[in-house]
Scaffold this motif. Structure first.
Motif, PDB file in Angstrom:
ATOM      1  N   TYR A 102     -99.807   7.901  61.866  1.00 23.60           N
ATOM      2  CA  TYR A 102     -99.342   9.075  62.615  1.00 23.60           C
ATOM      3  C   TYR A 102     -97.900   9.407  62.216  1.00 23.60           C
ATOM      4  CZ  TYR A 102     -98.843  12.232  66.623  1.00 23.60           C
ATOM      5  OH  TYR A 102     -98.667  13.348  67.424  1.00 23.60           O
ATOM      6  N   ALA A 103     -97.058   8.354  62.175  1.00 28.20           N
ATOM      7  CA  ALA A 103     -95.665   8.564  61.787  1.00 28.20           C
ATOM      8  C   ALA A 103     -95.572   9.068  60.350  1.00 28.20           C
ATOM      9  CB  ALA A 103     -94.875   7.261  61.935  1.00 28.20           C
ATOM     10  N   GLY A 104     -96.456   8.589  59.480  1.00 28.57           N
ATOM     11  CA  GLY A 104     -96.467   9.050  58.094  1.00 28.57           C
ATOM     12  C   GLY A 104     -96.787  10.536  57.978  1.00 28.57           C
ATOM     13  N   ILE A 105     -97.710  11.013  58.811  1.00 26.33           N
ATOM     14  CA  ILE A 105     -98.043  12.444  58.805  1.00 26.33           C
ATOM     15  C   ILE A 105     -96.833  13.267  59.259  1.00 26.33           C
ATOM     16  CG2 ILE A 105     -99.496  14.224  59.852  1.00 26.33           C
ATOM     17  CD1 ILE A 105    -101.734  12.133  60.041  1.00 26.33           C
ATOM     18  N   LEU A 106     -96.176  12.801  60.342  1.00 22.75           N
ATOM     19  CA  LEU A 106     -94.978  13.503  60.814  1.00 22.75           C
ATOM     20  C   LEU A 106     -93.902  13.542  59.730  1.00 22.75           C
ATOM     21  CD1 LEU A 106     -94.519  12.162  64.479  1.00 22.75           C
ATOM     22  CD2 LEU A 106     -95.717  14.216  63.716  1.00 22.75           C
ATOM     23  N   LEU A 107     -93.669  12.386  59.096  1.00 22.27           N
ATOM     24  CA  LEU A 107     -92.650  12.310  58.049  1.00 22.27           C
ATOM     25  C   LEU A 107     -92.999  13.229  56.883  1.00 22.27           C
ATOM     26  CD1 LEU A 107     -90.056  10.956  57.053  1.00 22.27           C
ATOM     27  CD2 LEU A 107     -91.466   9.134  56.073  1.00 22.27           C
ATOM     28  N   GLY A 108     -94.285  13.256  56.523  1.00 26.02           N
ATOM     29  CA  GLY A 108     -94.723  14.137  55.441  1.00 26.02           C
ATOM     30  C   GLY A 108     -94.477  15.599  55.763  1.00 26.02           C
ATOM     31  N   VAL A 109     -94.794  15.992  57.014  1.00 31.46           N
ATOM     32  CA  VAL A 109     -94.591  17.379  57.439  1.00 31.46           C
ATOM     33  C   VAL A 109     -93.106  17.743  57.393  1.00 31.46           C
ATOM     34  CG1 VAL A 109     -94.740  18.985  59.394  1.00 31.46           C
ATOM     35  CG2 VAL A 109     -96.662  17.475  58.868  1.00 31.46           C
ATOM     36  N   TYR A 110     -92.250  16.866  57.946  1.00 35.21           N
ATOM     37  CA  TYR A 110     -90.814  17.145  57.975  1.00 35.21           C
ATOM     38  C   TYR A 110     -90.232  17.185  56.566  1.00 35.21           C
ATOM     39  CZ  TYR A 110     -91.103  16.271  62.994  1.00 35.21           C
ATOM     40  OH  TYR A 110     -91.442  16.334  64.325  1.00 35.21           O
ATOM     41  N   THR A 111     -90.719  16.332  55.677  1.00 40.66           N
ATOM     42  CA  THR A 111     -90.229  16.321  54.297  1.00 40.66           C
ATOM     43  C   THR A 111     -90.592  17.612  53.578  1.00 40.66           C
ATOM     44  OG1 THR A 111     -90.448  13.903  54.193  1.00 40.66           O
ATOM     45  CG2 THR A 111     -90.289  15.085  52.091  1.00 40.66           C
ATOM     46  N   LEU A 112     -91.847  18.039  53.717  1.00 38.79           N
ATOM     47  CA  LEU A 112     -92.287  19.289  53.082  1.00 38.79           C
ATOM     48  C   LEU A 112     -91.530  20.494  53.633  1.00 38.79           C
ATOM     49  CD1 LEU A 112     -96.163  18.741  52.924  1.00 38.79           C
ATOM     50  CD2 LEU A 112     -94.591  18.848  50.987  1.00 38.79           C
ATOM     51  N   ASP A 113     -91.354  20.523  54.960  1.00 36.72           N
ATOM     52  CA  ASP A 113     -90.639  21.651  55.576  1.00 36.72           C
ATOM     53  C   ASP A 113     -89.189  21.689  55.115  1.00 36.72           C
ATOM     54  OD1 ASP A 113     -92.924  22.356  56.838  1.00 36.72           O
ATOM     55  OD2 ASP A 113     -92.317  21.730  58.848  1.00 36.72           O
ATOM     56  N   PHE A 114     -88.574  20.511  55.017  1.00 34.32           N
ATOM     57  CA  PHE A 114     -87.174  20.450  54.565  1.00 34.32           C
ATOM     58  C   PHE A 114     -87.059  20.962  53.132  1.00 34.32           C
ATOM     59  CE2 PHE A 114     -83.813  18.162  52.311  1.00 34.32           C
ATOM     60  CZ  PHE A 114     -82.714  18.533  53.058  1.00 34.32           C
ATOM     61  N   GLN A 115     -87.986  20.532  52.269  1.00 31.56           N
ATOM     62  CA  GLN A 115     -87.952  20.977  50.875  1.00 31.56           C
ATOM     63  C   GLN A 115     -88.145  22.488  50.772  1.00 31.56           C
ATOM     64  OE1 GLN A 115     -90.968  18.539  49.027  1.00 31.56           O
ATOM     65  NE2 GLN A 115     -89.498  16.965  48.399  1.00 31.56           N
ATOM     66  N   ARG A 116     -89.048  23.030  51.587  1.00 32.05           N
ATOM     67  CA  ARG A 116     -89.267  24.475  51.564  1.00 32.05           C
ATOM     68  C   ARG A 116     -88.023  25.240  52.018  1.00 32.05           C
ATOM     69  NH1 ARG A 116     -95.229  24.341  54.425  1.00 32.05           N
ATOM     70  NH2 ARG A 116     -96.429  23.708  52.580  1.00 32.05           N
ATOM     71  N   LYS A 117     -87.401  24.753  53.094  1.00 30.94           N
ATOM     72  CA  LYS A 117     -86.181  25.403  53.586  1.00 30.94           C
ATOM     73  C   LYS A 117     -85.062  25.306  52.553  1.00 30.94           C
ATOM     74  CE  LYS A 117     -87.009  24.857  58.548  1.00 30.94           C
ATOM     75  NZ  LYS A 117     -86.543  24.213  59.800  1.00 30.94           N
ATOM     76  N   TYR A 118     -84.964  24.135  51.917  1.00 27.57           N
ATOM     77  CA  TYR A 118     -83.911  23.937  50.920  1.00 27.57           C
ATOM     78  C   TYR A 118     -84.107  24.885  49.740  1.00 27.57           C
ATOM     79  CZ  TYR A 118     -80.891  21.584  47.569  1.00 27.57           C
ATOM     80  OH  TYR A 118     -79.914  21.302  46.638  1.00 27.57           O
ATOM     81  N   ARG A 119     -85.370  25.017  49.301  1.00 27.53           N
ATOM     82  CA  ARG A 119     -85.654  25.942  48.199  1.00 27.53           C
ATOM     83  C   ARG A 119     -85.370  27.382  48.622  1.00 27.53           C
ATOM     84  NH1 ARG A 119     -90.224  22.556  47.134  1.00 27.53           N
ATOM     85  NH2 ARG A 119     -91.569  23.970  48.321  1.00 27.53           N
ATOM     86  N   ALA A 120     -85.737  27.711  49.860  1.00 26.38           N
ATOM     87  CA  ALA A 120     -85.490  29.070  50.357  1.00 26.38           C
ATOM     88  C   ALA A 120     -83.996  29.370  50.408  1.00 26.38           C
ATOM     89  CB  ALA A 120     -86.108  29.243  51.738  1.00 26.38           C
ATOM     90  N   ILE A 121     -83.207  28.378  50.849  1.00 30.20           N
ATOM     91  CA  ILE A 121     -81.748  28.548  50.909  1.00 30.20           C
ATOM     92  C   ILE A 121     -81.179  28.736  49.511  1.00 30.20           C
ATOM     93  CG2 ILE A 121     -79.584  27.350  51.424  1.00 30.20           C
ATOM     94  CD1 ILE A 121     -81.032  26.093  53.830  1.00 30.20           C
ATOM     95  N   GLN A 122     -81.684  27.939  48.556  1.00 36.94           N
ATOM     96  CA  GLN A 122     -81.214  28.059  47.178  1.00 36.94           C
ATOM     97  C   GLN A 122     -81.515  29.435  46.608  1.00 36.94           C
ATOM     98  OE1 GLN A 122     -83.090  24.562  45.306  1.00 36.94           O
ATOM     99  NE2 GLN A 122     -81.036  23.771  44.910  1.00 36.94           N
TER     100      GLN A 122
END
Length: 348
Positions: A102-122
């Motif tokens: 369960y924690a792995g799924i949460l971590l995966g979601v937060y990691t993907l969302d962070f990467q998307r936001k970071y790319r969007a900011i760039q």
């Protein structure tokens, strides 16, 4: 699979895969729900307790469903009774693995969302910088005005015929004025004493451009020197439009004045032009093309006690602004220090 290999019997891959799919079917079905919960109930400071509670309930439900499904699947494939005791043992025996999953799924979601936001900011950063530079450029253009720029450049060229000293003087004044414009761009308020420099530079350049012996006056009460005021630069478009409307053979600017006085806690600021046949009916329209009206609105929203008006006639145009006295940052610090000293003396 390992058990089958250890027993030395033939491996039935289809049954093994089918068994595993049935066991993890609750996770397959509910993972989209976990992803939605991960994005809806983030572990943020303002909502940490509600998020923990929601995820705890979600884990309890998912683990219970998984235990029921897995216990029933085992009973169908192996000689194990489907009982409450076995369900409890399955729930407790696999709880650590389920928590990590369960924690792995949460971590995966937060990691993907962070990467998307970071790319969007760039991707957005260059566009935001370009828009900011464009905004600054437009603000500067609003202050400079193309007519002022071209006429001043033409005056610099003409001054070359008068000698190196005359051309160097107007070029120095023009560069100093541009420097002030760049430093004050997008500022609503400046210290009055510093603002006088812009007034002096502009009017000096104007005299050289028009070739008229106009009088430049400054009547500033000493108590107003450190007050915060709207920059004189925002009125340059008005001056330029007035000058563009003047016919040199018929119209003469005799005097330009900058006046400031402090009366009962209010600054009375006035910029006036005195001359012959001034285009006074067009002044309200000229003011619409400047930032002064926006600044007046900000003052009125913030202090309310603000008065703005123009007075026009064939020989005089005045722009008056009255607002509460606003001390500069340095004066505010001195006032604060004086108040602290006064309070300290009271306690002593």
């Amino acid at each position: 699979m390992l058990t089958t290999l250890q027993e030395g019997s033939d491996i039935d891959f289809f049954n093994i895969i089918w068994f595993e799919i049935l066991c993890i079917s609750p996770w397959i079905a509910l993972t989209p729900v976990i992803i939605w919960l991960a994005r809806s109930y983030k572990f943020e400071k303002q909502s940490i307790y509600s998020s923990i509670g929601m995820h705890f309930v979600s884990m309890l439900f998912l683990f219970s469903v998984h235990s029921l499904v897995q216990s029933f699947t085992v009973s169908q494939f192996y000689e194990v009774a489907f009982s409450w005791a076995y369900i409890q043992r399955d729930f407790l025996g696999f709880i650590d693995m389920r928590v990590m999953l369960y924690a792995g799924i949460l971590l995966g979601v937060y990691t993907l969302d962070f990467q998307r936001k970071y790319r969007a900011i760039q991707l957005k950063e260059p566009r935001i910088k370009a828009e900011l530079n464009e905004a600054k450029f437009q603000a500067l253009i609003n202050q400079i005005q193309p007519d002022f720029l071209m006429e001043t450049i033409e005056a610099i060229k003409n001054s070359l015929d008068e000698g190196e000293e005359a051309s160097e003087e107007i070029l120095t004044e023009f560069s100093d004025l541009l420097r002030i414009m760049l430093s004050n761009v997008k500022k609503d308020e400046v210290v009055l004493e510093e603002d006088l420099k812009a007034f002096e530079l502009y009017t000096s350049i104007l005299k050289k451009r028009l070739g008229q012996d106009m009088l430049i006056e400054k009547n500033i009460e000493e108590s107003c020197n450190e007050a915060l005021v709207p920059s004189f630069l925002i009125l340059i478009p008005v001056f330029e439009q007035i000058i563009a409307s003047i016919e040199p053979s018929r119209n003469i600017i005799q005097k330009i004045s900058y006046n400031a006085v402090l009366i009962q806690g209010k600054i009375h600021l006035q910029v006036a032009i005195k001359g012959i046949n001034l285009p006074y009916p067009k002044v309200p329209k000229y003011l619409m093309n400047t930032e002064i009206l926006k600044i007046v609105d900000k003052y009125q929203n913030k202090y309310r006690e603000v008065d703005f008006k123009t007075q026009t006639g064939k020989k005089r145009i005045t722009i008056n602004l009255t607002f509460p006295f606003l001390p500069s940052e340095e004066d505010q610090e001195e006032i604060a220090e004086a108040d602290d000293t006064e309070i300290g003396s009271l306690y002593q």
